[in-house]
Design a protein around this motif. Structure first.
Motif, PDB file in Angstrom:
ATOM      1  N   ALA A 163       0.863  -1.188   0.000  1.00 54.07           N
ATOM      2  CA  ALA A 163       0.000   0.000   0.000  1.00 54.07           C
ATOM      3  C   ALA A 163       0.889   1.224   0.000  1.00 54.07           C
ATOM      4  CB  ALA A 163      -0.914   0.002   1.223  1.00 54.07           C
ATOM      5  N   TYR A 164       0.306   2.343  -0.490  1.00 53.29           N
ATOM      6  CA  TYR A 164       1.007   3.622  -0.445  1.00 53.29           C
ATOM      7  C   TYR A 164       0.376   4.509   0.614  1.00 53.29           C
ATOM      8  CZ  TYR A 164       3.593   2.655  -4.758  1.00 53.29           C
ATOM      9  OH  TYR A 164       4.424   2.119  -5.712  1.00 53.29           O
ATOM     10  N   LYS A 165       1.220   5.205   1.354  1.00 58.37           N
ATOM     11  CA  LYS A 165       0.735   6.208   2.308  1.00 58.37           C
ATOM     12  C   LYS A 165       0.615   7.531   1.557  1.00 58.37           C
ATOM     13  CE  LYS A 165      -0.102   7.912   6.493  1.00 58.37           C
ATOM     14  NZ  LYS A 165       0.958   7.884   7.523  1.00 58.37           N
ATOM     15  N   LYS A 166      -0.545   8.174   1.671  1.00 60.78           N
ATOM     16  CA  LYS A 166      -0.774   9.447   1.006  1.00 60.78           C
ATOM     17  C   LYS A 166      -0.450  10.607   1.935  1.00 60.78           C
ATOM     18  CE  LYS A 166      -2.648   7.576  -2.738  1.00 60.78           C
ATOM     19  NZ  LYS A 166      -2.056   7.698  -4.075  1.00 60.78           N
ATOM     20  N   ASP A 167      -0.212  11.770   1.360  1.00 64.35           N
ATOM     21  CA  ASP A 167       0.031  12.953   2.180  1.00 64.35           C
ATOM     22  C   ASP A 167      -1.276  13.439   2.789  1.00 64.35           C
ATOM     23  OD1 ASP A 167      -1.374  14.203   0.153  1.00 64.35           O
ATOM     24  OD2 ASP A 167       0.359  15.259  -0.660  1.00 64.35           O
ATOM     25  N   GLU A 168      -1.238  14.535   3.521  1.00 66.54           N
ATOM     26  CA  GLU A 168      -2.413  15.047   4.230  1.00 66.54           C
ATOM     27  C   GLU A 168      -3.558  15.375   3.276  1.00 66.54           C
ATOM     28  OE1 GLU A 168      -1.151  18.346   6.538  1.00 66.54           O
ATOM     29  OE2 GLU A 168      -0.024  17.133   7.987  1.00 66.54           O
ATOM     30  N   ASN A 169      -3.207  15.723   2.044  1.00 65.18           N
ATOM     31  CA  ASN A 169      -4.241  16.054   1.061  1.00 65.18           C
ATOM     32  C   ASN A 169      -4.761  14.813   0.330  1.00 65.18           C
ATOM     33  OD1 ASN A 169      -3.940  18.848   1.584  1.00 65.18           O
ATOM     34  ND2 ASN A 169      -2.141  18.898   0.231  1.00 65.18           N
ATOM     35  N   GLY A 170      -4.147  13.676   0.619  1.00 66.04           N
ATOM     36  CA  GLY A 170      -4.591  12.433   0.002  1.00 66.04           C
ATOM     37  C   GLY A 170      -4.231  12.322  -1.456  1.00 66.04           C
ATOM     38  N   LYS A 171      -3.229  13.095  -1.882  1.00 61.68           N
ATOM     39  CA  LYS A 171      -2.887  13.090  -3.310  1.00 61.68           C
ATOM     40  C   LYS A 171      -1.529  12.422  -3.578  1.00 61.68           C
ATOM     41  CE  LYS A 171      -5.597  17.237  -4.362  1.00 61.68           C
ATOM     42  NZ  LYS A 171      -5.567  18.625  -4.887  1.00 61.68           N
ATOM     43  N   GLU A 172      -0.484  12.936  -2.943  1.00 64.85           N
ATOM     44  CA  GLU A 172       0.859  12.452  -3.228  1.00 64.85           C
ATOM     45  C   GLU A 172       1.229  11.271  -2.325  1.00 64.85           C
ATOM     46  OE1 GLU A 172       2.776  13.505  -5.644  1.00 64.85           O
ATOM     47  OE2 GLU A 172       1.320  15.034  -6.283  1.00 64.85           O
ATOM     48  N   ASN A 173       1.949  10.311  -2.908  1.00 61.55           N
ATOM     49  CA  ASN A 173       2.465   9.201  -2.105  1.00 61.55           C
ATOM     50  C   ASN A 173       3.660   9.680  -1.285  1.00 61.55           C
ATOM     51  OD1 ASN A 173       0.613   7.406  -3.239  1.00 61.55           O
ATOM     52  ND2 ASN A 173       1.984   6.910  -4.933  1.00 61.55           N
ATOM     53  N   VAL A 174       3.652   9.399   0.010  1.00 61.65           N
ATOM     54  CA  VAL A 174       4.764   9.808   0.877  1.00 61.65           C
ATOM     55  C   VAL A 174       5.403   8.616   1.585  1.00 61.65           C
ATOM     56  CG1 VAL A 174       3.855  12.125   1.252  1.00 61.65           C
ATOM     57  CG2 VAL A 174       3.176  10.260   2.799  1.00 61.65           C
ATOM     58  N   GLY A 175       4.906   7.421   1.346  1.00 56.48           N
ATOM     59  CA  GLY A 175       5.486   6.245   1.985  1.00 56.48           C
ATOM     60  C   GLY A 175       4.991   4.971   1.336  1.00 56.48           C
ATOM     61  N   SER A 176       5.747   3.900   1.558  1.00 55.66           N
ATOM     62  CA  SER A 176       5.402   2.605   0.979  1.00 55.66           C
ATOM     63  C   SER A 176       5.380   1.560   2.085  1.00 55.66           C
ATOM     64  CB  SER A 176       6.430   2.196  -0.080  1.00 55.66           C
ATOM     65  OG  SER A 176       6.574   3.194  -1.074  1.00 55.66           O
ATOM     66  N   VAL A 177       4.324   0.748   2.096  1.00 56.37           N
ATOM     67  CA  VAL A 177       4.184  -0.309   3.094  1.00 56.37           C
ATOM     68  C   VAL A 177       4.669  -1.620   2.489  1.00 56.37           C
ATOM     69  CG1 VAL A 177       2.606  -1.590   4.573  1.00 56.37           C
ATOM     70  CG2 VAL A 177       2.245   0.858   4.181  1.00 56.37           C
ATOM     71  N   ILE A 178       5.623  -2.250   3.148  1.00 58.71           N
ATOM     72  CA  ILE A 178       6.159  -3.522   2.668  1.00 58.71           C
ATOM     73  C   ILE A 178       6.168  -4.530   3.817  1.00 58.71           C
ATOM     74  CG2 ILE A 178       7.581  -2.499   0.856  1.00 58.71           C
ATOM     75  CD1 ILE A 178       9.988  -2.724   2.690  1.00 58.71           C
ATOM     76  N   ASP A 179       6.108  -5.797   3.473  1.00 58.69           N
ATOM     77  CA  ASP A 179       6.140  -6.873   4.473  1.00 58.69           C
ATOM     78  C   ASP A 179       7.580  -7.380   4.596  1.00 58.69           C
ATOM     79  OD1 ASP A 179       5.868  -9.042   6.098  1.00 58.69           O
ATOM     80  OD2 ASP A 179       4.389 -10.095   4.852  1.00 58.69           O
ATOM     81  N   MET A 180       8.227  -7.097   5.742  1.00 62.58           N
ATOM     82  CA  MET A 180       9.615  -7.524   5.941  1.00 62.58           C
ATOM     83  C   MET A 180       9.718  -8.669   6.948  1.00 62.58           C
ATOM     84  SD  MET A 180      12.141  -4.249   5.635  1.00 62.58           S
ATOM     85  CE  MET A 180      13.523  -5.382   5.578  1.00 62.58           C
ATOM     86  N   THR A 181       8.595  -9.321   7.208  1.00 62.04           N
ATOM     87  CA  THR A 181       8.612 -10.432   8.164  1.00 62.04           C
ATOM     88  C   THR A 181       9.643 -11.481   7.772  1.00 62.04           C
ATOM     89  OG1 THR A 181       6.236 -10.073   8.474  1.00 62.04           O
ATOM     90  CG2 THR A 181       7.173 -12.115   9.348  1.00 62.04           C
ATOM     91  N   ALA A 182       9.653 -11.838   6.503  1.00 61.66           N
ATOM     92  CA  ALA A 182      10.537 -12.910   6.044  1.00 61.66           C
ATOM     93  C   ALA A 182      12.013 -12.540   6.153  1.00 61.66           C
ATOM     94  CB  ALA A 182      10.206 -13.278   4.597  1.00 61.66           C
ATOM     95  N   ALA A 183      12.315 -11.245   6.198  1.00 58.58           N
ATOM     96  CA  ALA A 183      13.717 -10.830   6.328  1.00 58.58           C
ATOM     97  C   ALA A 183      14.265 -11.141   7.707  1.00 58.58           C
ATOM     98  CB  ALA A 183      13.842  -9.338   6.041  1.00 58.58           C
TER      99      ALA A 183
END
Length: 846
Positions: A163-183
């Protein structure tokens, strides 16, 4: 490559492995742009990122920090902000808990490396390992492309963006959610043990079903991951014939077939504003880091080498000006070392004092309250002993007699970020032995099997200060003790003011030269003149310097001025030639210092039974002390031996007078050989106290003496030393030579031939050893070589066989003449045997 004169270890071992994740081929045109926007449709079969709230739902347990971590079910989802993409992060993995019996302990570092998150193709995040080997200072120059083409960094993980985290305006991507459990719940090398460690510990297969993530915590500049990992181990080999084995058999593995350990990995963000590097100077003893640098306008690559040190800066411009005027100021961020709460309470104040002792040194650099020791706070859930934000002295319940002081630093600049000092419980046993054997002749407090808490506490304080010095960036200064004249070691006023060495970073344990009549009370090392000067060099803040080059010029003038005072010199721990740079030695003349030391050993030896006895106990304590005393005597012989074939190595620059290398004067080398003839080769029977030996050994000490004498003789006649003597005497007959060495040794070792006295068993063994070494030299194989200054010297092609042959011929004549006069039966047998050995060596075909 570094020049030989640096002779320091600058390599950083960053071992990495690749984690591969299967991806389906992209059906798009292969010439299309590679980065994929978040809203571009992925190839068939590839899951698209979901809305943020669908992934991070109401069940998620979130921790904010360097990386926002969301625990959703049994998954650990990392929210990597766009601001973190491309930033460099140090990862440090340590043992938290270890199986017993393997020589590894909770708190010790396993590995470290720098990693970086990057945006990948098709909505992925890449995790790379970064290795600093070659660099280019200007990103805009064409040569930078060549550097990058020659230094590709390995990928250790590719993670789908959930998933992408959006900024306060809900427009620009400001973060990326990744699953690092396996690491982390797998055996990914970056966050686990490397193959070398596994081989040393006999570790084999990772047991996924018995391994898991305990927790992940995130803080403003770091994220901490605690894992439990279980492995199978190599079964012990049963064989009737002994076979060499690499690795350790854990008792737990023998019981259960597996071992389990807990690891802690710290992700800590490297400074966004890197510290200014301080150019390494071989005249000052700092650890260093470096890499090759390729510049657009240079005609060859250069090596950028810089000192490893903490960042100390003023709080503001006003403080900087105050410091410039000579006032002491507090740094923006002081250096703090915490004490492991597992440390026995009675030793904590002494260890803390050993840390605080460095405050005086930092005052020389313009800082007050720059360093301090702190007790670990109780019941603070925000702090962890493995947390990379905190420097900790870790206390290990181990039989190892040691302590060590490492540091973790930014490989780009040398900035120390934290340190975990290792302290083994049995260091106290080593301290007791050292202090008793070296000072009991003058300090009554040392004449006990168990020291009182105050004396042991002061010994602990000294070791703590030494190890903290390493974590400040300081190397061993093995030349510091040479700055003190031997007779000043017996002067109580001088010792009270200066101590017996100018640096606590020397291996100059305790004052073994002081005699009982001297009334010297100050027997401990302490932070000395060199230490204060070295801290000033490494930690002075140059408010007016605008560049590394300007700082270097200022430091060079400081260093040249310091060289006017011998107590401020640095002596490397790596020189094989310079007798001024040795471990465990004292004073500016090894022969005089060792003679005083032997006088004290003769006083101590008869008292060892009394000072080690305890009702109901066997003689193991006595055996240990006796072996320590013999070891101390051996050290004295080694200190003296290094003068023979010695070469003084004094780091110099073009703007200083004198040469960097000077041959040890012939008079000193001659004095060294005379000492060995008198103190060792003339059998030191005082060492063979039968009242002691009969309690600890079934023999009478003949083989013990043979080992001491043969060991020193082997060192004295080693091919490396012979190569140096041939080289240094080649152009100047006034320099000590092999011919002189062998002549001096023969006079001492075969003195009975001149006096027609009986040759006892100790001397017979010694004489056989001497003859054997000359015979070896005349028949040396072409494959045998010596090393001098990095060059391979084939011994068979040098003058050594010729000189050795000449001395064997002379010795044979002397032996034949002596045999005609000898009256002692065993002496005649011995002399005849030596003549026969020499005959066979000189005429092997007869």
């Amino acid at each position: 490559m570094l020049k030989k004169s640096l002779q320091i270890l600058l390599c950083v071992f960053l071992l990495t492995s690749a984690e591969s994740i299967a991806q389906k081929k992209n059906k798009k045109n292969k010439n299309a742009p590679q980065p994929v926007a978040a809203d571009v449709k992925k190839p068939d079969g590839k899951k698209e990122p979901k809305p943020y709230k669908k992934v991070i739902d109401s069940t998620a347990v979130t921790q904010k920090g360097l990386i926002d971590v969301h625990k959703v079910g049994d998954k650990y989802l990392f929210e990597v902000s766009d601001a973190l993409i491309g930033k460099e992060i140090m990862t440090i993995t340590r043992y938290s808990k270890t199986p017993a019996g393997g020589g590894i302990f909770g708190g010790e570092e396993i590995n470290r490396q720098v990693v970086r998150f990057e945006k990948g193709q098709n909505n992925t995040i890449i995790l790379r390992s970064i290795t600093y080997v070659i660099m280019s200072p200007d990103e805009n120059k064409p040569i930078t492309k060549s550097v990058k083409n020659s230094s590709a960094d390995p990928i250790i993980g590719i993670y789908d963006i959930l998933a992408y985290k959006k900024d306060e305006n809900g427009k620009e991507n400001v973060g990326s959610v990744i699953d690092m459990t396996a690491a982390f719940d797998s055996d990914l090398q970056t966050f686990s043990l490397n193959p070398i460690n596994k081989q040393l510990l006999s570790i084999q297969a990772f047991q996924k079903d018995k391994s898991f993530i305990q927790f992940i915590k995130s803080f403003p500049i770091n994220t901490e991951i605690r894992t439990t990992k279980t492995f199978t181990t190599q079964a012990p080999q049963i064989s009737r014939t002994p076979m060499p084995k690499i690795g350790t058999d854990f008792p737990a593995a023998l019981d259960a077939g597996v071992i389990t350990m807990e690891l802690n990995t710290s992700f800590i963000l490297l400074p966004e504003n890197p510290m200014r590097k301080r150019t390494f100077d071989k005249r000052v003893g700092y650890f260093a880091n470096g890499y090759d640098v390729f510049e657009e306008d240079s005609q060859k690559s250069d090596t950028d080498i810089f000192a490893v040190r903490w960042r100390l800066e003023p709080k503001n411009a006003e403080d900087a000006e105050r410091q410039k005027r000579g006032e002491l100021i507090e740094p923006k961020k002081p250096i703090v070392y915490y004490l492991d709460p597992a440390t026995p309470d009675k030793w904590k104040p002494f260890i803390k004092q050993g840390i605080d002792d460095w405050q005086e040194a930092f005052e020389f650099a313009g800082w007050k309250n720059a360093i301090r020791g702190e007790y670990w706070p109780e019941n603070d859930p925000s702090m962890s002993l493995e947390d990379a934000r905190f420097s900790v002295l870790r206390y290990f319940a181990a039989e190892i007699q040691n302590a060590y002081g490492p540091n973790v630093h930014d490989p780009r600049t040398g900035e120390i970020m934290e340190s975990h000092i290792g302290w083994y419980h049995n260091i106290m046993s080593l301290l007791r032995d050292w202090y008793l054997i070296q000072t009991a002749a003058v300090d009554p407090k040392a004449r006990n099997k168990k020291f009182d808490d105050k004396l042991m506490g002061e010994l602990i304080r000294f070791v703590a200060a030494h190890e903290v010095g390493h974590t400040l960036g300081l190397r061993h200064n093995m030349g510091a003790s040479f700055a003190t004249p031997v007779e000043m070691l017996r002067n109580p006023e001088f010792q009270k003011k200066n101590g017996h060495t100018s640096s606590i970073m020397d291996y100059a344990r305790f004052n073994y030269v002081a005699q009982p009549e001297d009334n010297v009370k100050d027997l401990f090392p302490r932070i000395g003149d060199y230490d204060k000067w070295a801290i000033k060099w490494g930690y002075s803040y140059f408010n007016g310097a605008k560049s590394e080059e300007e700082e270097k010029a200022l430091l060079n003038e400081m260093t040249k001025d310091a060289y006017k005072n011998r107590r401020l010199w640095f002596g490397t721990e790596t020189s094989p030639y310079d007798p001024r740079y040795q471990t465990e030695d004292l004073g500016d003349n090894a022969m005089k210092a060792s003679e005083y030391g032997i006088k004290n050993l003769k006083r101590i030896l008869p008292n060892l039974i009394e000072w080690s006895k305890e009702k109901g106990e066997d003689y193991s304590e006595l055996e240990g002390l006796y072996n320590s005393l013999v070891g101390q005597f051996r050290r004295y012989m080694g200190h003296v031996t290094k003068n023979v074939g010695g070469i003084y190595e004094t780091p110099k620059t073009y703007d200083m007078e004198g040469n960097e290398y000077e041959i040890v004067p012939s008079s000193i080398q001659n004095e060294a050989v005379a000492f060995l003839n008198e103190q060792l080769f003339k059998t030191p029977t005082w060492l063979l106290d039968q009242n002691i030996i009969a309690k600890i050994n079934p023999d009478n000490g003949v083989e013990l003496m043979k080992g001491i004498q043969d060991g020193t003789l082997s060192s004295l006649l080693s091919y490396d030393r012979m190569a140096r003597l041939m080289e240094t005497s080649s152009l100047n007959k006034a320099n000590y030579s092999i011919d002189e060495l062998l002549s001096d040794l023969k006079k001492g070792i075969f003195s009975e031939l001149r006096t027609n006295t009986a040759i006892d068993v100790y001397r017979r063994n010694l004489q056989k050893a001497f003859v054997s070494k000359l015979i070896d030299a005349i028949s040396v194989d072409k494959n045998v070589s010596a090393n001098f200054n990095g060059r391979r010297i084939v011994i068979a092609d040098t003058d050594l066989p010729s000189i050795s042959r000449g001395h064997l011929i002379e010795l044979r004549s002397q032996l034949r003449a002596a045999n005609a006069l000898a009256t002692d039966r065993l002496s005649k047998f011995h002399i005849s045997d030596l003549v026969a050995r020499i005959d066979k060596a000189l005429n092997p075909n007869r």
